[in-house]
Design a protein around this motif. Structure first.
Motif, short mmCIF file in Angstrom:
data_model
loop_
_atom_site.label_atom_id
_atom_site.label_comp_id
_atom_site.label_asym_id
_atom_site.label_seq_id
_atom_site.Cartn_x
_atom_site.Cartn_y
_atom_site.Cartn_z
N SER A 196 0.85 -1.19 0.00
CA SER A 196 0.00 0.00 0.00
C SER A 196 0.89 1.24 0.00
N ASP A 197 0.65 2.15 -0.93
CA ASP A 197 1.42 3.38 -1.00
C ASP A 197 0.48 4.57 -0.94
N GLN A 198 1.02 5.74 -0.69
CA GLN A 198 0.21 6.92 -0.51
C GLN A 198 -0.56 7.31 -1.77
N ARG A 199 -0.07 6.88 -2.93
CA ARG A 199 -0.74 7.24 -4.18
C ARG A 199 -1.83 6.24 -4.56
N LEU A 200 -1.97 5.17 -3.76
CA LEU A 200 -3.02 4.17 -3.96
C LEU A 200 -2.94 3.54 -5.35
N THR A 201 -1.74 3.17 -5.75
CA THR A 201 -1.57 2.50 -7.04
C THR A 201 -2.15 1.09 -6.98
N GLY A 202 -2.41 0.53 -8.17
CA GLY A 202 -3.16 -0.72 -8.24
C GLY A 202 -2.36 -1.96 -8.55
N GLY A 203 -1.05 -1.84 -8.83
CA GLY A 203 -0.23 -3.02 -9.06
C GLY A 203 0.25 -3.22 -10.48
N MET A 204 -0.36 -2.53 -11.46
CA MET A 204 0.05 -2.68 -12.86
C MET A 204 0.03 -1.31 -13.54
N SER A 205 1.07 -1.01 -14.28
CA SER A 205 1.08 0.18 -15.13
C SER A 205 0.77 -0.22 -16.56
N ILE A 206 0.42 0.77 -17.39
CA ILE A 206 0.16 0.51 -18.80
C ILE A 206 0.78 1.62 -19.62
N TYR A 207 1.23 1.28 -20.81
CA TYR A 207 1.83 2.26 -21.72
C TYR A 207 0.73 3.08 -22.38
N LEU A 208 0.72 4.38 -22.07
CA LEU A 208 -0.25 5.29 -22.69
C LEU A 208 0.36 6.69 -22.73
N PRO A 209 1.18 6.98 -23.77
CA PRO A 209 1.78 8.31 -23.87
C PRO A 209 0.71 9.36 -24.17
N SER A 210 0.88 10.54 -23.58
CA SER A 210 -0.09 11.62 -23.83
C SER A 210 0.36 12.53 -24.96
N LYS A 211 1.61 12.35 -25.42
CA LYS A 211 2.13 13.14 -26.53
C LYS A 211 3.20 12.34 -27.25
N ALA A 212 3.51 12.74 -28.48
CA ALA A 212 4.43 11.97 -29.32
C ALA A 212 5.81 11.86 -28.70
N ALA A 213 6.23 12.88 -27.95
CA ALA A 213 7.57 12.87 -27.36
C ALA A 213 7.75 11.75 -26.33
N GLU A 214 6.64 11.18 -25.85
CA GLU A 214 6.72 10.13 -24.84
C GLU A 214 6.68 8.73 -25.45
N GLU A 215 6.59 8.62 -26.75
CA GLU A 215 6.46 7.31 -27.37
C GLU A 215 7.73 6.47 -27.23
N MET A 216 7.55 5.15 -27.16
CA MET A 216 8.65 4.20 -27.08
C MET A 216 8.46 3.14 -28.16
N ALA A 217 9.49 2.94 -28.97
CA ALA A 217 9.41 1.92 -30.01
C ALA A 217 9.35 0.52 -29.42
N ASP A 218 9.79 0.38 -28.16
CA ASP A 218 9.83 -0.95 -27.54
C ASP A 218 8.45 -1.58 -27.40
N ILE A 219 7.39 -0.78 -27.49
CA ILE A 219 6.05 -1.35 -27.40
C ILE A 219 5.81 -2.37 -28.50
N SER A 220 6.57 -2.26 -29.60
CA SER A 220 6.39 -3.21 -30.71
C SER A 220 6.82 -4.62 -30.33
#
Length: 809
Positions: free
Chosen positions: A744-768
């Motif tokens: 349990s952390d103060q930000r109440l995270t849920g255990g899994m992150s997901i790749y979702l860039p909000s702008k092109a500068a955040e994109e990662m080719a590794d998603i392929s």
């Protein structure tokens, strides 16, 4: 000799030493610096406290030697420190204690004229570093000694309430202060009527001072419900229980002590069911003859809006047209705190084939291997308990995009312990694949921690390490017999408690590229040869980048192990690890968990950056300290999560979670449902999604967002279409079913992150690289819509993109 003050310069009883021209405590022990600068030989060792706030060691004192023990208590308390001669030894010990500044706190020679042991009772502060000096009063008489340190935790006034007969009576609404300083504390409460909804007993405590668990027992001492998390609170429900006597069992996890807890009962009762639960639409289905006929189950089917009244039994009839596969199952989802539900699978003649009677928020019976035909499902409350809402999920054949209506918060049902076959070399082997890079000092510390852990393991458990040392930060091994080597080596870790050197002798194999999957494969194959076991755990140790991989070897062009390479290396090695864990940053991606679902049934990772020290290996595998053959993969993973929580639980930002890999298909199916439901989003609705994205937790890489938070907020967004909101809620349900242990952390995270860039500068080719995830979910199409385009743009791969382990953004 009596305890003296820190500033004392003369002590009765040491003048004889002065007459022999030996170094006296008066000269030697006024400051720690004087000890180190003296003519006496000094040896540094470490003491580690158990979860009972105790530490112990044995040693041998030789003439002219002072042994310096570093210790760091975890509790503000008075501690008794005793050093005595071992059996058959003539040593007359003398001891002194120094604080963090190196100033003398106390000194003692003899407990009494008749007892030559040394003893101090001193007040120590949690988290402060102290040093205990142990030497011999007479340099001519030396030998073995025994050292014990123990916090003086006084038990509460209700002792001894350790048995059902001695249990402490509690009122229905009460709060008592207790101390956990023995095996257990038992309390008894008598319900004069049926427990109403919300009736519960809870215990509050500081988990960092000792983890406490709570169990509810019936009048014969049989378990009804259990709460064993890793936070500062445990709760068990008495809702729906009939009138009678119940026991509340308070215990320290793993025998832990805790100086203070508060036990609270909040119980209301009635002469009949509180706010009587209405029968559902399928009543009366109380017998096989009147069972609700659900027809043929050909895919995932969900039945919702079900209730269970007091002493009610619900029967359902269903048919499967093809034999059950490994993923075929029936699940009941409910809130255990509102009434514990159990489940039975019956054949067409009414014979019981399987029973699920756990204490979590789900019950599950498998259809794997069952022949095609008709079956019955029996749903009933434990001890006749009622429940105002439950749902059934039938998984058979293809998976449809249909969400479960009720959130599931509990752990999956654990399989029975795996017992190694006769003649097997071991029950568990943990294989740690370590790339030092600029974390070399932490690697040295962690190897020492592993040696300490092995010293506490029960027979049948081992740790094996592949250690690629950093040429700019190399270390000696083999207790100093192997000079610092700076290349790569492998070893079965030896038991040792000296934190200042590595006792293990390594097989030095020369420089290796640990970003090459062939090196990993070779190590895993070697592990099975030198430390065969019934079950294996694999730990990837180094920097991590999530989608971009793990184990970035900066001396081999920052080559790393990508998700596909990890998959192939494990498969080609022939190993079937039960637990795959990452002591590396950012590896808790839903994409990673999904792609590697067939590699290990349990995965452990962090969504966030992990501090430089990483795991505390002294305690990460503590379940293996007792009966390793009975330790399940889930229990081992919970141990990692619990240890990590104890180390970083107060920083507010660290994260770690354990995931059941067999639940990842359902997570992917739920995500696909959301992608499908959001396909028709207008530009305004995409903007609304982006606004929500900006409100959820994002990590060191901003393109990684907490998936549960994202979907939870989208499910609550009233301005989005109902289909999308329902699908988002289904993702939350699927995540909660997959994550069975989490910090349990103060930000109440849920255990899994997901790749979702909000702008092109955040994109990662590794998603392929995550092609299975892309095919199963269609997530990339949503990414494109968020970025305002219709197709994926190919990007150059950054071969060394990772988060530097050592601090949070």
């Amino acid at each position: 000799m009596a305890t003296a003050s820190r500033r004392a310069l003369v002590h009765r009883g040491f003048e004889v030493l002065e007459a022999r021209h030996a170094l006296t405590f008066a000269d030697l022990l006024s400051t720690l610096a004087e000890v180190r600068q003296s003519a006496y030989q000094t040896e540094d060792k470490s003491l580690f406290f158990t979860n009972q706030h105790k530490a112990a060691a044995t040693g041998v004192n030789v003439g002219g030697e002072v042994v310096l023990y570093g210790l760091r208590p975890g509790l503000d308390a008075n501690y008794a420190i005793t050093v005595r001669a071992a059996s058959g030894s003539g040593m007359d010990p003398a001891i002194a204690l120094y604080d963090e500044a190196g100033l003398q706190v106390a000194v003692n020679d003899d407990v009494s004229p008749e007892d030559s042991s040394s003893r101090l009772v001193v007040s120590l502060l949690a988290g402060q570093r102290y040093c205990l000096a142990v030497t011999s009063y007479d340099t001519a008489v030396t030998g073995r000694y025994v050292l014990d340190v123990a916090a003086q935790i006084a038990d509460d006034s209700r002792e001894n309430n350790n048995t059902l007969r001695r249990a402490t009576p509690l009122a229905l609404s009460a709060g008592v202060q207790g101390v956990m300083a023995d095996e257990r504390d038992l309390y008894v409460v008598v319900l004069p009527g049926v427990g109403r909804l919300g009736a519960n007993a809870s215990v509050d405590f500081d988990n960092t001072l000792g983890d406490i668990d709570l169990t509810l027992l019936d009048r014969k001492g049989r378990e009804i419900a259990r709460s064993e998390g890793t936070t500062d609170r445990e709760v068990v429900s008495l809702a729906g229980l009939p009138a009678g006597r119940y026991y509340i069992d308070v215990r320290g996890y793993g025998g832990a002590y805790n100086p203070a807890y508060t036990l609270t009962t909040d119980i209301q009762v009635g002469t009949m069911r509180a706010a009587a639960i209405a029968p559902d639409a399928w009543e009366r289905n109380n017998t096989r003859a009147t069972a609700t006929n659900l027809g043929t189950v050909t895919a995932t089917s969900v039945v919702t809006s079900l209730t269970l009244t007091r002493r009610d039994v619900d029967f359902y009839k269903f048919t499967i047209g093809q034999p059950g596969t490994t993923s075929s199952e029936v699940l009941a989802h409910f809130e255990n705190g509102l009434g514990d539900i159990d489940l039975q699978l019956l054949d067409s003649a009414g014979r019981v084939l399987a029973t699920s009677n756990g204490v979590a928020n789900v019950e599950r019976v498998s259809l794997a291997g069952r022949p095609a035909g008709t079956y019955y499902l029996k749903v009933y409350g434990y001890n006749g308990a009622a429940n105002p809402s439950y749902s059934l999920r039938f998984n058979h054949g293809i998976v449809l995009d249909q969400p479960v209506s009720l959130p599931y918060q509990g752990a999956p049902i654990q399989p029975p312990p795996v017992v190694p076959p006769v003649g097997a070399a071991g029950a568990w082997t943990i294989a740690v694949y370590m790339t030092s890079t600029d974390l070399s000092s932490f690697a040295f510390a962690d190897i020492n921690e592993m040696e300490y852990a092995v010293s506490r393991f029960a027979p049948g458990a081992k740790i094996v390490v592949f250690w690629d040392q950093w040429s700019r930060g190399s270390y000696a091994t083999g207790g100093g017999t192997q000079a610092a080597w700076g290349t790569a080596g492998r070893a079965v870790i030896a038991a040792d408690t000296n934190a200042n050197q590595i006792a293990t002798t390594f097989d030095i194999v020369g420089e290796r590229n640990t970003g090459d999957p062939a090196v990993l494969r070779e190590f895993l194959t070697w592990t099975m040869t030198v430390a065969p076991a019934s079950q294996y755990g694999v730990v990837m140790w180094d920097h991590g980048g999530g989608l971009s991989g793990v184990n970035f070897d900066d001396e081999s062009g920052y080559d790393s192990i990508t998700v596909k390479e990890l998959q192939s290396a494990v498969a080609q090695s022939g190993m079937n690890p039960q637990v795959l864990a990452y002591d590396a940053c950012l590896m808790g991606n839903v994409e990673q968990f999904y792609e590697l679902r067939a590699v290990a049934p349990v995965q452990v990772a962090s969504e966030e950056v992990i501090y430089g020290p990483g795991y505390n290996y002294r305690t990460s595998f503590s379940p293996l300290e007792s009966a390793p053959a009975s330790v399940t993969p889930q229990a081992l993973a919970r141990g990692i999560v619990s240890s990590f929580t104890a180390q970083y639980g107060t920083d507010g930002a660290s994260t770690i979670a354990a995931v059941s890999s067999d639940r990842m298909e359902a997570v992917a199916g739920a995500v696909k449902s959301f992608v499908t439901a959001s396909a028709g989003f207008s530009a305004a609705q995409i903007d609304r999604l982006k606004t929500v994205l900006g409100q959820v937790t994002r990590f060191e890489y901003p393109q990684y967002a907490d998936l549960r938070q994202l979907m939870s907020r989208l499910a609550a967004a009233n301005d989005l279409p109902q289909a999308a909101r329902t699908a988002a809620a289904g993702v939350v349900t699927a995540i909660d079913a997959a994550v069975f242990a989490k910090m349990s952390d103060q930000r109440l995270t849920g255990g899994m992150s997901i790749y979702l860039p909000s702008k092109a500068a955040e994109e990662m080719a590794d998603i392929s690289l995550f092609s299975d995830w892309a095919a199963a979910t269609g997530w990339n199409s949503l990414v494109n819509r968020v970025l305002g385009r219709s197709a994926t743009v190919r990007l150059p791969v950054n071969p060394w993109l990772y988060a530097p382990r050592g601090g949070h953004a």
